[in-house]
Design an enzyme around this catalytic site. Sequence first.
Site, short mmCIF file in Angstrom:
data_model
loop_
_atom_site.label_atom_id
_atom_site.label_comp_id
_atom_site.label_asym_id
_atom_site.label_seq_id
_atom_site.Cartn_x
_atom_site.Cartn_y
_atom_site.Cartn_z
N GLN A 282 44.69 -7.12 -17.42
CA GLN A 282 44.37 -7.80 -16.15
C GLN A 282 43.22 -7.13 -15.39
O GLN A 282 42.45 -7.80 -14.71
CB GLN A 282 45.62 -7.87 -15.25
CG GLN A 282 46.58 -8.94 -15.73
CD GLN A 282 47.66 -9.24 -14.72
OE1 GLN A 282 47.83 -8.52 -13.74
NE2 GLN A 282 48.39 -10.32 -14.95
N GLU B 148 0.86 -1.20 0.00
CA GLU B 148 0.00 0.00 0.00
C GLU B 148 0.89 1.24 0.00
O GLU B 148 2.10 1.13 0.27
CB GLU B 148 -0.90 -0.02 1.25
CG GLU B 148 -1.85 -1.21 1.23
CD GLU B 148 -2.85 -1.20 2.38
OE1 GLU B 148 -2.86 -0.22 3.16
OE2 GLU B 148 -3.62 -2.17 2.49
N GLY C 218 5.14 -0.99 2.73
CA GLY C 218 5.84 -1.84 1.77
C GLY C 218 6.49 -2.99 2.51
O GLY C 218 5.90 -4.07 2.67
N GLU D 37 9.34 -7.89 -4.11
CA GLU D 37 9.21 -9.18 -3.40
C GLU D 37 10.16 -9.28 -2.21
O GLU D 37 10.69 -10.35 -1.88
CB GLU D 37 9.33 -10.35 -4.38
CG GLU D 37 8.23 -10.25 -5.44
CD GLU D 37 7.88 -11.52 -6.15
OE1 GLU D 37 8.09 -12.59 -5.57
OE2 GLU D 37 7.36 -11.42 -7.27
N GLY D 38 10.36 -8.13 -1.56
CA GLY D 38 11.22 -8.05 -0.38
C GLY D 38 12.57 -7.45 -0.76
O GLY D 38 13.32 -8.04 -1.54
N THR D 39 12.88 -6.27 -0.20
CA THR D 39 14.15 -5.61 -0.50
C THR D 39 15.32 -6.47 0.00
O THR D 39 15.14 -7.41 0.78
CB THR D 39 14.22 -4.26 0.23
OG1 THR D 39 14.12 -4.53 1.65
CG2 THR D 39 13.10 -3.32 -0.17
N1 CAA Z 1 5.94 -18.54 5.81
C1 CAA Z 1 4.89 -18.75 6.62
N2 CAA Z 1 4.63 -17.97 7.72
C2 CAA Z 1 5.49 -16.96 7.96
C3 CAA Z 1 6.60 -16.69 7.15
C4 CAA Z 1 6.83 -17.54 6.02
N3 CAA Z 1 7.87 -17.35 5.21
N4 CAA Z 1 7.26 -15.62 7.64
C5 CAA Z 1 6.59 -15.22 8.74
N5 CAA Z 1 5.52 -16.02 8.92
C6 CAA Z 1 4.53 -15.97 10.02
C7 CAA Z 1 5.26 -15.97 11.37
O1 CAA Z 1 5.53 -17.28 11.80
C8 CAA Z 1 4.24 -15.27 12.26
O2 CAA Z 1 3.25 -16.22 12.63
P1 CAA Z 1 2.63 -16.25 14.13
O3 CAA Z 1 1.75 -15.03 14.22
O4 CAA Z 1 1.86 -17.52 14.16
O5 CAA Z 1 3.79 -16.22 15.07
C9 CAA Z 1 3.58 -14.26 11.33
O6 CAA Z 1 3.84 -14.72 9.98
C10 CAA Z 1 4.16 -12.87 11.49
O7 CAA Z 1 5.56 -12.96 11.25
P2 CAA Z 1 6.58 -11.85 11.77
O8 CAA Z 1 6.28 -11.53 13.21
O9 CAA Z 1 7.96 -12.30 11.42
O10 CAA Z 1 6.15 -10.58 10.90
P3 CAA Z 1 6.83 -9.17 10.77
O11 CAA Z 1 5.76 -8.15 10.83
O12 CAA Z 1 8.00 -9.04 11.68
O13 CAA Z 1 7.32 -9.15 9.23
C11 CAA Z 1 8.77 -9.48 7.39
C12 CAA Z 1 8.19 -10.03 8.71
C13 CAA Z 1 9.79 -10.53 6.98
C14 CAA Z 1 9.44 -8.14 7.53
C15 CAA Z 1 7.63 -9.41 6.34
O14 CAA Z 1 6.72 -8.38 6.64
C16 CAA Z 1 8.14 -9.23 4.92
O15 CAA Z 1 8.57 -10.18 4.27
N6 CAA Z 1 8.08 -7.98 4.42
C17 CAA Z 1 8.38 -7.74 3.00
C18 CAA Z 1 7.11 -7.72 2.22
C19 CAA Z 1 7.37 -7.95 0.77
O16 CAA Z 1 8.16 -8.82 0.35
N7 CAA Z 1 6.66 -7.20 -0.06
C20 CAA Z 1 6.74 -7.41 -1.48
C21 CAA Z 1 5.46 -6.95 -2.08
S1 CAA Z 1 4.87 -8.00 -3.34
C22 CAA Z 1 5.70 -7.61 -4.74
O17 CAA Z 1 6.72 -7.00 -4.72
C23 CAA Z 1 5.09 -8.16 -5.98
C24 CAA Z 1 5.58 -7.57 -7.24
O18 CAA Z 1 5.50 -6.40 -7.49
C25 CAA Z 1 6.11 -8.44 -8.27
#
Ligand code: CAA
Length: 394
Positions: free
Chosen positions: A292, A139, A143, A376-378
């Site tokens: 080189q 949103e 991000g 898809e995650g920095t």
């Molecule tokens: N698989 C399954 N469950 C998972 C998981 C995984 N890989 N990672 C975390 N979880 C679960 C945790 O176990 C936790 O579960 P419980 O509540 O049962 O304990 C829950 O999810 C919350 O996890 P965290 O407390 O670790 O969450 P957080 O708020 O600290 O965030 C983060 C973790 C890794 C920072 C995550 O928010 C993240 O990956 N952020 C990046 C987001 C992202 O990649 N955005 C990309 C947008 S999409 C895109 O880019 C598409 C495009 O354009 C092509």
Amino acid sequence: MRVRSRRKKGPPVEFGFSEEQLMIQDVARRIAQEKIAPSAEHHDRTGEFPLENIRTLGENGLMGIEVPAEYGGAGMDPVSYVLAMVEVAAADAAHSTIMSVNNSLFCNGILTHGTEEQKQKYVRAIAEGKEIGAFALTEPQSGSDATAMRCRAVKQADGSYVVNGKKSWITSGPVAKYIVLFAMTDPDKGARGITAFIVDTARAGFGRGKTEPKLGIRASATCEIEFADYVVQPDEVLGEEGHGFKIAMGVLDAGRIGIASQAIGIARAAYEATLEYVRERKAFGQPIGAFQMTQAKIADMKCKLDAATLLTLRAAWKKGRGERFSTEAAVAKLTASEAAMWIAHQAVQIHAGMGYSKEMPIERYFRDAKITEIYEGTSEIQRLVIARNETGLR
Ligand code: CAA
């Protein structure tokens, strides 16, 4: 004294591919070279969405590589997905972005969490490339911190939900027929208050906002989307209510293998163009590849490309065995995206003026590589995921 390992032996590490994997790589390479590469410059310059090429990829099984044949896909494994993505990305990164969202973020999400009816209804058209899928998590104000989303879905007495809010940076948003949407159903519960839904973009209450003019992957359309009292029926909920965040994270684990593959494709194209150039371009009476300083760059490019490729294949291989692969996917995406950016940077430097000119695709590789460190995650988020998983601390 013989030391005996108590660890269970896994299968031997194999560096070869099966006939089926090589076949799908060949199909992808043929389409990439015959149809995608010749129009890559045009699509980059105009930003025109490459619908015809996407249809061709779909007709050849490349929009649903891991989707079983009964739902319209190729029924192949994650290693095949990596091999095909690399070929397409080496020809044009924008095409591989659209391909990765259809494959990993849309089809994979519904196949893993959807009901039989949802798989039948939504996966086929996307896997066959007849329609385009998208994934809406980000949103304007959230991000990396995905749980900070504000888009709300409020449950009604009849079990339906009314959605209001905005999503941004939606890859394929301008052309998508169906979108996997994440919205807050219970804000008091944070990550456990998020639910996943399947949205039909033809329905009332769905709207599209501004499109993003981008540095790279310019032919992959990106826009904001908006929901104004959009109604989701109970059979359009993906997985269980409150499980949306875990669904998003699991889907992104798989998506990160796709982006790592995309990065490898861009890096390979930049590397191969550079190899050719250093053999031909002369300075001070000899090919610049004989100096080189150039040789050191070539050696480092080769090491980074090979490391990224092996780590990405490892993540795909683990996924194919049904094992947890979050860490391996993050290691692959981090290594491959930083390798792609570094290799593209060196390619521009070695090509010098020609690397900076639009006469050659080198500057496009440089612009396209950057996104792999962001979406898809920095890289920062990949480091956080890896370190949290390794240390058990957060
Ligand atoms: N698989 C399954 N469950 C998972 C998981 C995984 N890989 N990672 C975390 N979880 C679960 C945790 O176990 C936790 O579960 P419980 O509540 O049962 O304990 C829950 O999810 C919350 O996890 P965290 O407390 O670790 O969450 P957080 O708020 O600290 O965030 C983060 C973790 C890794 C920072 C995550 O928010 C993240 O990956 N952020 C990046 C987001 C992202 O990649 N955005 C990309 C947008 S999409 C895109 O880019 C598409 C495009 O354009 C092509």
